[in-house]
Design an enzyme around this catalytic site. Structure first.
Site, PDB file in Angstrom:
ATOM      1  N   ARG A  27       0.814  -1.211   0.000  1.00  0.00           N
ATOM      2  CA  ARG A  27       0.000   0.000   0.000  1.00  0.00           C
ATOM      3  C   ARG A  27       0.854   1.269   0.000  1.00  0.00           C
ATOM      4  O   ARG A  27       0.332   2.352  -0.250  1.00  0.00           O
ATOM      5  CB  ARG A  27      -0.915  -0.001   1.222  1.00  0.00           C
ATOM      6  N   LYS A 481       0.995   5.658 -16.369  1.00  0.00           N
ATOM      7  CA  LYS A 481       1.707   4.422 -16.008  1.00  0.00           C
ATOM      8  C   LYS A 481       3.208   4.600 -16.207  1.00  0.00           C
ATOM      9  O   LYS A 481       3.997   4.181 -15.379  1.00  0.00           O
ATOM     10  CB  LYS A 481       1.169   3.276 -16.871  1.00  0.00           C
TER      11      LYS A 481
END
Ligand code: F6R
Length: 604
Positions: A27, A481
């Site tokens: 995370r 990305k």
């Protein structure tokens, strides 16, 4: 973002907590810490292995809480890392979220002689609980929480009482895992998978006392609440690399299976489509006059592709808004508008806030959500799960293509319901959807070639991506990305926008990735590529197999199989994901955990 893990039971808590923290690492975080009953606390800046190496012999207690921190108030440091404690150093707490009135609470306590050792809002909450403690931890937590404004998921324990951990939730997830030899606490259900699949989700405003054998839940006002246990249907292997070098690569290579899972039982090649999660609201969707889509980052781009699909094939007026802007700008709500939240995690703070604003104005709320049981999934009136499984790499790949697939399914459904798609058109789309896993498999078979191309372009500091119609947002998503995992500055533009500014940037040192499948804007895109080549910028084209014309114009071409235009963005996306991955890895970066990024952005 920050992660919480806890254990109450009969086993040694320390290894369980460390494993839990490792499962939360994806995370994003900058420091970590644990507190274990009868043993005290250990904290470290940097990865969980730094913390692990500091754990002393004999840390054998059977109850503990642990945390990975992503700095919001104060720099990453041991002092700021959680768990935090009260004045007497007996109450220990880990916290996700933000206590908005921490400054005022801190001043009040400082005036009473309480000193603070950190810059965090969390320490303020720990100290506040301490001021209310008179032997009953739950009551002290309840009293303190009534004083705070903001968001929290908290786990609190007392060093003299290993029998319980008190947890509470307001705007930041807390899930309790029901185990055989103890109970577990986490802010993220995927971290529980190594121990149990049986979970109890806490709702906002709920407090629970978790012991080794029970979990008693009540509202912050003190009313008892009966909770049901739910089963997480994810497999433990979904959170392991299974032989791949990175989660990102594994998740890109899962593409065919992800699409199979997303479409299973929902569509058949004869054109029929069924989405159980929106069936109850279908009459409303049929007559809908306007759809607002909200999301952040990749989810926003997925929504933007969805807009093109729904407008073109379902005749539905659609607007897409960045969830981070939505509640700060004027919104027009009416009864024929629905609001659709797109989110992988189902916990993104801005997307959740947008959804709640829509609910306040009584519009129909929908979700395209991957994380089963997440807050957004539970708060929407209806929706469609992606079924992409847990996404561990920070950069979204498989969830993104599954979001696009859900939009294709939704478009097919609404296109038919709204009388826009005839039988043949419906069948064409449905057949292509059913065939998509095979198509993606053949794209992945070209990964070695894509890696070679990535090596060639990795030397540049800047890149531009261009595409039109459904591929305009894909250009932006591809640029995102590339930025995220290779730190190359990249921007995506609609091809037709070049002449309105970005063309000024072009020269022989700025490569352009041109997305030009064989669709109804191919010729327009081709002209854009000619404009680019005229400025001597290197061009990498992503085009359909058989396009000899572009082969002569572009410097490099990655050829992809042709599918229905509605699905072509999914094919192109997988190529862009592989390009980003190989570029990032080639430059030596940790692509699974890009700097400064968190997987689930649960604070504003
Ligand atoms: C990009 C990425 C982010 C997320 C965004 C929304 O690779 O992963 O841009 O898409 O933070 O997250 P969710 O979908 O969880 O709401």
């Amino acid at each position: 973002m920050c992660g919480i893990f806890g254990y109450v039971g009969s086993n040694r808590a320390t290894p369980i907590l460390i494993n839990g923290l490792k499962a939360l690492e994806y995370r994003g975080y900058d420091s970590a810490g644990i507190f274990v009953s009868d043993c005290g606390s250990v904290k470290a800046v940097g990865p969980v292995v730094n913390l692990e190496s500091k754990i002393p012999q004999g840390m054998n207690g059977s109850t503990g809480i642990a945390h990975t921190r992503w700095a919001t108030h104060g720099v990453p440091s041991e002092a700021n890392a959680h768990p935090h404690h009260d004045k007497s150093e007996s109450i220990w707490l880990v916290h996700n979220g933000i206590i908005e009135n921490y400054n005022e609470l801190k001043s009040e306590m400082q005036a009473k002689g309480i000193n603070f050792y950190s810059e965090t809002d969390t320490e303020v909450l720990a100290k506040l609980i301490g001021t209310y403690f008179d032997g009953d931890l739950k009551q002290a937590v309840l009293s303190a929480l009534k004083q705070v404004r903001g968001t929290y998921g908290v786990a609190v324990m007392h060093d003299q009482d290993a029998s319980q951990v008190v947890v509470a939730r307001m705007g930041s997830p807390i899930v309790i895992g029901v185990g055989y030899d103890g109970n577990y606490i986490s802010s993220d259900p995927s971290a529980l998978l190594a121990y149990t699949k049986e979970v109890v989700y806490l709702e906002d405003g709920e407090v629970a006392v978790v012991t080794g054998s029970a979990c008693e839940v009540e509202s912050i006002k003190g009313d008892k609440i009966e909770k049901t246990t739910e089963i997480i249907d994810w497999d433990h292997t979904a959170i392991q690399k299974n032989g791949y070098a990175h989660f990102m690569l594994k998740e890109i290579f899962e593409a065919p299976k992800v699409i199979e899972d997303t479409i299973r039982g929902r569509v058949s090649a004869n054109g029929s489509v069924k989405l159980g999660g929106v069936e109850a609201v279908l009459p409303k969707l049929k007559d809908l006059e306007r759809l607002q889509i909200v999301g952040c980052g990749s989810a926003f781009y997925a929504g933007s592709v969805g807009k093109y699909m729904l407008k073109e094939y379902a005749n539905l007026p659609v607007e897409v808004e960045l969830a981070s802007e939505y509640r700060y700008t004027k919104q027009i709500f009416d009864k024929n508008t629905a609001l659709l939240a797109v989110t992988q995690s189902g916990e993104t703070a801005d997307t959740l806030a947008s959804l709640r604003l829509g609910k306040e104005h009584k519009v129909l709320t929908l979700g395209v959500v991957n994380a089963v049981g997440s807050t957004i999934a539970r708060e929407t009136d209806a929706g469609v799960y992606n079924h992409a499984g847990p996404e561990i790499a920070v950069a979204s790949t498989k969830a993104f293509i599954s979001q696009l697939t859900v939009f294709a399914l939704l478009t097919l459904l609404l296109g038919k319901e709204r009388g826009v798609l005839n039988e043949k058109e419906s069948r064409d789309i449905a057949e292509s959807i059913v065939n998509l896993p095979k198509v993606l498999k053949s794209v992945l078979d070209e990964s070695a070639f894509i890696e070679e191309v990535a090596k060639k372009y990795a030397k540049y500091d800047n890149m531009m991506l261009i595409g039109r119609k459904l591929h305009a947002p894909i250009a932006s998503e591809g640029a995102l990305k590339i930025k995220e995992v290779s730190y190359i500055h990249a921007e995506g533009y609609a091809g037709g926008e070049l002449k309105h500014g970005p063309i000024a940037l072009l020269h022989d040192g700025l490569p352009v990735i041109a997305l030009l499948p064989q669709d109804d804007v191919y010729e327009k895109m081709y002209s854009n590529v000619e404009e680019v080549k005229a400025r001597r910028a290197p061009v990498l084209a992503i085009a359909n197999i058989g396009d000899e014309k572009i082969g002569k114009l572009a410097d490099d071409v990655i050829f992809t199989p042709k599918t229905h235009p509605i699905l072509q963005p999914i094919v192109t996306s997988v190529v862009l994901q592989l390009l980003s991955y190989y570029t990032g890895v080639g430059k030596g970066y940790d692509v699974d955990r890009p700097r400064n990024l968190a997987k689930s952005v649960t604070v504003e």
